[in-house]
Design a protein around this motif. Sequence first.
Motif, PDB file in Angstrom:
ATOM      1  N   ALA A 103      -3.575   2.289   3.302  1.00 28.60           N
ATOM      2  CA  ALA A 103      -3.135   1.365   4.345  1.00 28.60           C
ATOM      3  C   ALA A 103      -2.916  -0.036   3.794  1.00 28.60           C
ATOM      4  N   VAL A 104      -3.821  -0.486   2.940  1.00 33.10           N
ATOM      5  CA  VAL A 104      -3.694  -1.830   2.351  1.00 33.10           C
ATOM      6  C   VAL A 104      -2.445  -1.901   1.473  1.00 33.10           C
ATOM      7  N   ALA A 105      -2.193  -0.844   0.731  1.00 32.99           N
ATOM      8  CA  ALA A 105      -1.006  -0.816  -0.117  1.00 32.99           C
ATOM      9  C   ALA A 105       0.266  -0.852   0.721  1.00 32.99           C
ATOM     10  N   GLU A 106       0.254  -0.190   1.860  1.00 29.90           N
ATOM     11  CA  GLU A 106       1.423  -0.156   2.733  1.00 29.90           C
ATOM     12  C   GLU A 106       1.615  -1.475   3.467  1.00 29.90           C
ATOM     13  N   ALA A 107       0.531  -2.048   3.954  1.00 25.17           N
ATOM     14  CA  ALA A 107       0.627  -3.226   4.826  1.00 25.17           C
ATOM     15  C   ALA A 107       0.849  -4.522   4.063  1.00 25.17           C
ATOM     16  N   GLY A 108       0.315  -4.613   2.844  1.00 27.56           N
ATOM     17  CA  GLY A 108       0.373  -5.901   2.144  1.00 27.56           C
ATOM     18  C   GLY A 108      -0.361  -6.947   2.966  1.00 27.56           C
ATOM     19  N   ASP A 109       0.290  -8.095   3.142  1.00 28.48           N
ATOM     20  CA  ASP A 109      -0.333  -9.139   3.954  1.00 28.48           C
ATOM     21  C   ASP A 109       0.316  -9.251   5.324  1.00 28.48           C
ATOM     22  N   ALA A 110       1.028  -8.179   5.761  1.00 29.86           N
ATOM     23  CA  ALA A 110       1.731  -8.228   7.042  1.00 29.86           C
ATOM     24  C   ALA A 110       0.800  -8.091   8.230  1.00 29.86           C
ATOM     25  N   LEU A 111      -0.321  -7.409   8.049  1.00 29.66           N
ATOM     26  CA  LEU A 111      -1.321  -7.272   9.111  1.00 29.66           C
ATOM     27  C   LEU A 111      -2.687  -7.054   8.466  1.00 29.66           C
TER      28      LEU A 111
END
Length: 331
Positions: A103-111
């Motif tokens: 999830a962190v890899a997918e989201a980056g800093d977007a959420l």
Amino acid sequence: MIIRPRRLRSTPAMRRLVAENRTHPSQLILPMFVREGLSEAVPISSMPGVQQHSLDSMRRAIAGAAELGVGGVMLFGVPERKDAEGSGAIDPNGILNVATRAAVAEAGDALVVQTDLCLDEFTDHGHCGVLRERTHPVTGATELTVDNDASLERYREMGVAQAEAGSQLLGLSGMMDGQVAAVRDALDAAGHTDTPLLGYAAKYASAFYGPFREAVQSSLEGDRRAYQQNPANRREGIREVELDIDEGADIVMVKPAMSFLDVLADAAAISSVPVWAYQVSGEYAMIEAAAAHGWIDRRRAIEESVLSIQRAGADAVLTYYATELAEWLRR
């Protein structure tokens, strides 16, 4: 008449202009269930529209939520195997920690990727902590009860495991006394001083958690009334909020939301940290069931329910409607 409040209700534009509360996608957090071993998402029958996700479907859902400006996701793991100690919760290769990294890899800093820190999804007895035998003080019979302090040791391990997996906010939902202080100490000792804690401070033993049990495939035996709060008690909610803040919680939670708006308002009035609320599975299921029968206007009910939680004082709301509501707001 000189005083006519209806003047400020006369048109849609006027009503928007004088609205005291507004919902923004950044105030919404989407709870997500990630189930080990799935190749595609599986519907949850008691929560129409909500799914147990595979890792791939979770990634797609997170990308969609980020595109809509949703503030965060709260991840719950659903493991294939459980045991009495909830060992999967601290396994780096357990489903929740694997999902967190993805999830962190997918989201980056977007959420903000958030994780549920509780043992109930991982124990074969379904309780939020470690069990031990005790003698009942009245009957003298031997019974099993949740050992608060032994459970804190597991929470400490879980906190470090989740932080190392990349979780950006740990949601302490187990309702063990001292859980915030215990996890904060463990994180700091492991060098995770910047990882914030969400204390589920006022969490009540509610009837509205029923569909959630299906969502996480709960193995619960008995109930959780010995550690979750009595719905009859309002002042106790504030006591729990104050304790969590004193122990170092960066955010505090009231759960459920709609049945405890009075407690939420009390918490917002005294809290020095952000106050969130969780629109739980039973609240979601009731809206869906009534709407399916044509008894209520579904969209208006969803919007009103979330707005009422904000009006009572929630700075952000965990809701299964997060992405759908965000889509409406963007339009």
